[in-house]
Scaffold this active site. Structure first.
Site, short mmCIF file in Angstrom:
data_model
loop_
_atom_site.label_atom_id
_atom_site.label_comp_id
_atom_site.label_asym_id
_atom_site.label_seq_id
_atom_site.Cartn_x
_atom_site.Cartn_y
_atom_site.Cartn_z
N ARG A 141 7.71 7.25 7.32
CA ARG A 141 6.35 7.40 7.83
C ARG A 141 6.39 8.11 9.18
O ARG A 141 5.60 9.00 9.47
CB ARG A 141 5.67 6.03 7.98
N HIS B 5 -4.35 7.25 0.56
CA HIS B 5 -3.40 6.96 1.65
C HIS B 5 -2.39 8.12 1.71
O HIS B 5 -1.21 7.95 1.41
CB HIS B 5 -2.71 5.63 1.38
N GLN C 220 1.04 7.98 3.56
CA GLN C 220 2.06 7.26 2.80
C GLN C 220 2.74 8.20 1.81
O GLN C 220 3.97 8.19 1.67
CB GLN C 220 1.41 6.07 2.07
N CYS D 260 5.09 0.62 -0.70
CA CYS D 260 4.61 1.13 0.60
C CYS D 260 4.67 0.07 1.69
O CYS D 260 4.63 0.40 2.86
CB CYS D 260 3.19 1.66 0.44
N ASP E 2 2.67 -1.59 -5.52
CA ASP E 2 1.95 -1.98 -4.30
C ASP E 2 1.21 -3.28 -4.61
O ASP E 2 1.15 -3.70 -5.78
CB ASP E 2 0.97 -0.86 -3.90
N ARG F 153 -8.15 4.69 10.10
CA ARG F 153 -8.01 3.81 8.92
C ARG F 153 -9.35 3.11 8.75
O ARG F 153 -9.76 2.33 9.61
CB ARG F 153 -6.88 2.80 9.13
N1 CP Z 1 2.17 1.19 4.29
C1 CP Z 1 1.29 1.00 5.28
O1 CP Z 1 0.36 1.79 5.49
O2 CP Z 1 1.52 -0.10 6.03
P1 CP Z 1 0.58 -0.68 7.17
O3 CP Z 1 -0.63 -1.27 6.51
O4 CP Z 1 1.43 -1.71 7.85
O5 CP Z 1 0.19 0.42 8.10
N1 NVA Z 2 -3.18 -0.83 -1.10
C1 NVA Z 2 -2.89 -1.48 0.16
C2 NVA Z 2 -2.00 -0.59 0.98
C3 NVA Z 2 -1.61 -1.14 2.31
C4 NVA Z 2 -0.77 -0.19 3.10
C5 NVA Z 2 -4.18 -1.79 0.87
O1 NVA Z 2 -5.06 -0.93 0.90
O2 NVA Z 2 -4.31 -2.89 1.41
#
Ligand code: CP
Ligand code: NVA
Length: 311
Positions: free
Chosen positions: A298, A140, A143, A270, A231, A113
């Protein structure tokens, strides 16, 4: 295909965005995810990654991604190592390309990430093991795998399902656009004009055969939708833009009055949700909300992905 970068002759498969899987491969991953879900519910052994190790590199926080990947590896008989960027030499300036080559000598796959999408591409370029995108600023895809599994469970397939994405055309939205294009889901994306999905994502979707409808009118966009998906308005790393964003997203909140304009839709998010901003507390808690099914999926979807890439 997305920006996947295979540099060597070993045919290592990366998962940088959803279109790194062909349509058949994507459906096979979803089928395998459903099978793993059943196996886990029935307490059946499915240790397909016994002895394998996943490195999990995080430059941003996470609840679902971290815990579902780590638990998934345990359930598959393997092991996962949490690598917070500031806990490893990356945080002291060791280049990503060196991190990637070093991790490749120890682990069987790396889930990462990161902030800039280019960073996951650098990891992939230098890795000898699969790199899995656990979220970048632009995408993502893990997701989306869970979202597709959830939609298929709920509606029994993808045909005749219409999804409206409302809010920011962000990382989650962009991978959803690609996932819907591959599966043939009818997708409408409604965003403020300044926060539309990137043009190249729309072009990739068109190449896959399905261009989403894009609009800036929330009420029109939710009419007839089976799924309303939103989101946060301020993603990780965008905290400085918070005030401007909150102003621009006025009128894009998923609340009871917006749902009334649709046709008894289910609501997806999400997570994490910022209740009172992009979605109200009562909608998250309502019968129409399937956000925790999504969160659970997930786990199942990523187990299937890892087994497909690593086995
Ligand atoms: N939806 C998602 O990726 O959640 P986290 O940021 O908690 O991993
Ligand atoms: N769009 C959000 C998703 C978190 C899972 C972010 O990038 O913070």
């Amino acid at each position: 295909m997305s920006t996947q970068t295979d540099t060597d002759e070993t045919d290592v498969r990366h998962f940088i965005d959803v279109d790194d899987l062909s349509r058949d491969e994507l459906f096979a991953v979803l089928d395998r995810a459903a099978a793993y879900k059943l196996a886990q519910q029935n307490g059946e052994d499915h240790a397909d990654l016994a002895g394998k190790t996943l490195g999990m590199l995080f430059q941003k926080p996470s609840t679902r991604t971290r815990v579902s990947f780590e638990t998934g590896m345990t359930q598959l008989g393997g092991h996962a190592i949490f690598l917070g960027a500031d806990d490893i030499q990356l945080g002291r300036g060791e280049p990503l390309k060196d991190t990637s080559r070093t991790l490749s000598r120890y682990v069987d796959a790396v889930m990462a990430r990161v902030f800039k999408h280019e960073n996951i591409e650098v990891l992939a370029e230098y890795a000898d093991v699969p790199i899995v995108n656990g979220l970048t600023d632009d995408a993502h895809p893990c997701q989306t795998l869970a979202d597709l599994l959830t939609i298929r469970e709920h509606f029994g397939g993808f045909e005749d399902v219409s999804v409206t994405w409302i809010g920011d055309g962000n990382n989650v939205a962009q991978s959803l656009v690609i996932g819907c294009a591959i599966t043939g889901i009818d997708l409408t994306v409604v965003t403020p004009p300044e926060h539309a999905v990137d043009e190249d994502v729309i072009e990739r979707a068109a190449e896959l055969g399905e261009t989403p409808t894009t609009t800036t009118d929330p009420l029109e966009a939710v009419e007839g939708a089976n799924v309303i998906y939103t989101d946060v308005w301020v993603s990780m790393g965008q905290e400085d833009e918070r005030d401007t964003r909150l102003r621009r997203f006025e009128g894009f909140q998923v609340n009871e009055s917006l749902l009334a304009a649709a046709d008894d839709p289910v609501v997806m998010h999400c997570l994490p949700a910022h209740r009172g901003e992009e979605i109200t507390d009562d909608v998250v808690e309502s019968e129409q909300s399937i956000v925790f099914e999504q969160a659970e999926n997930r786990l199942h979807a990523q187990k299937a992905l890892l087994a497909t890439l690593v086995e």
